[in-house]
Motif scaffolding. Structure first.
Motif, short mmCIF file in Angstrom:
data_model
loop_
_atom_site.label_atom_id
_atom_site.label_comp_id
_atom_site.label_asym_id
_atom_site.label_seq_id
_atom_site.Cartn_x
_atom_site.Cartn_y
_atom_site.Cartn_z
N THR A 44 44.40 40.63 35.71
CA THR A 44 45.53 39.88 35.16
C THR A 44 46.81 40.72 35.19
O THR A 44 47.88 40.22 35.51
CB THR A 44 45.21 39.42 33.72
OG1 THR A 44 44.04 38.59 33.76
CG2 THR A 44 46.36 38.63 33.12
N SER A 64 45.53 35.36 31.43
CA SER A 64 44.40 34.80 32.17
C SER A 64 44.19 33.34 31.80
O SER A 64 44.07 33.02 30.64
CB SER A 64 43.10 35.54 31.81
OG SER A 64 42.85 36.54 32.75
N ASP A 83 41.39 31.43 37.25
CA ASP A 83 40.40 32.31 36.63
C ASP A 83 39.07 31.56 36.58
O ASP A 83 38.95 30.56 35.89
CB ASP A 83 40.87 32.71 35.22
CG ASP A 83 39.95 33.74 34.58
OD1 ASP A 83 38.75 33.78 34.93
OD2 ASP A 83 40.42 34.50 33.72
N GLU A 111 41.15 35.10 40.01
CA GLU A 111 40.33 36.09 39.30
C GLU A 111 38.87 35.63 39.30
O GLU A 111 38.59 34.46 39.23
CB GLU A 111 40.83 36.25 37.85
CG GLU A 111 42.19 36.89 37.78
CD GLU A 111 42.57 37.33 36.37
OE1 GLU A 111 41.70 37.87 35.65
OE2 GLU A 111 43.73 37.13 35.99
MG LIG Z 1 41.87 38.53 33.52
#
Ligand SMILES: [Mg+2]
Ligand SMILES: Nc1ncnc2c1ncn2[C@@H]1O[C@H](COP(=O)(O)OP(=O)(O)O)[C@@H](O)[C@H]1O
Length: 161
Positions: A44, A64, A83, A111
């Motif tokens: 992040t 995030s 994410d 992510e």
């Molecule tokens: Mg993260």
């Protein structure tokens, strides 16, 4: 013959942010970045820098999207911050519009991209972060495709300042 890989050690959160910013400044539209590494490795943090490099206005604070799965920010190119930490099954990719944003001209940073099925991403820049200790990280970038190769070339050509 492009350079396909680069490894950079950062010794603070700010250095990782700065590398993200530098990456953001050198991105071609439509670039997909996969981000992997343990919880707290700095994925992040990297995206926060990426956003600055893409001229996302300062009043947007990047966190995030662990529960929303995708956050979207305006910038020089649109930034989609994904994410997948809490993604349950692959059908959800459709619900969150992942297929659509991957085909867009925006920048997509994912992510926990290791939750995607193998070969899901075709052209992308893989970024993996290893934790050395409290303050140090090893950030490995590997290009899969031309956009990633160009990016690595530009990062290597430019001075670290
Ligand atoms: Mg993260
Ligand atoms: N070199 C570094 N790069 C990035 N983060 C670092 C570094 N050193 C320490 N940190 C700390 O590690 C944490 C990274 O958090 P975060 O970016 O949210 O990780 P992730 O998204 O991978 O879970 C932050 O608390 C940050 O202060």
């Amino acid at each position: 013959m492009g350079n396909r890989q680069i490894q950079i050690i950062t010794n603070s959160l700010d250095e990782t942010r700065f590398l993200g910013k530098k990456t953001g400044k050198n991105l071609d539209p439509g670039t997909v970045l996969s981000l992997t590494g343990d919880l707290g490795s700095g994925k992040t943090t990297f995206v926060q820098g990426l956003a600055r490099g893409l001229d996302v206005p300062d009043n947007y604070y990047i966190t995030s999207p662990t529960y929303t799965l995708i956050n979207e920010y305006p910038g020089r190119y649109h930034l989609f911050h994904v994410d997948l930490y809490r993604i349950e099954n692959h059908a959800d990719f459709d619900d969150i519009g992942l297929y659509e944003i991957l085909r867009s001209d925006g920048i997509t940073a994912i992510e926990w991209a290791d939750k995607l099925p193998q070969d899901f991403l075709q052209e992308y820049l893989a970024i993996h972060i290893d934790i050395f200790n409290d303050e140090s990280r090893k950030i490995s970038m590997a290009a899969h495709g031309l956009r990633g190769e160009n990016l690595i070339k530009r990062i290597m050509e430019k001075k670290w300042d």
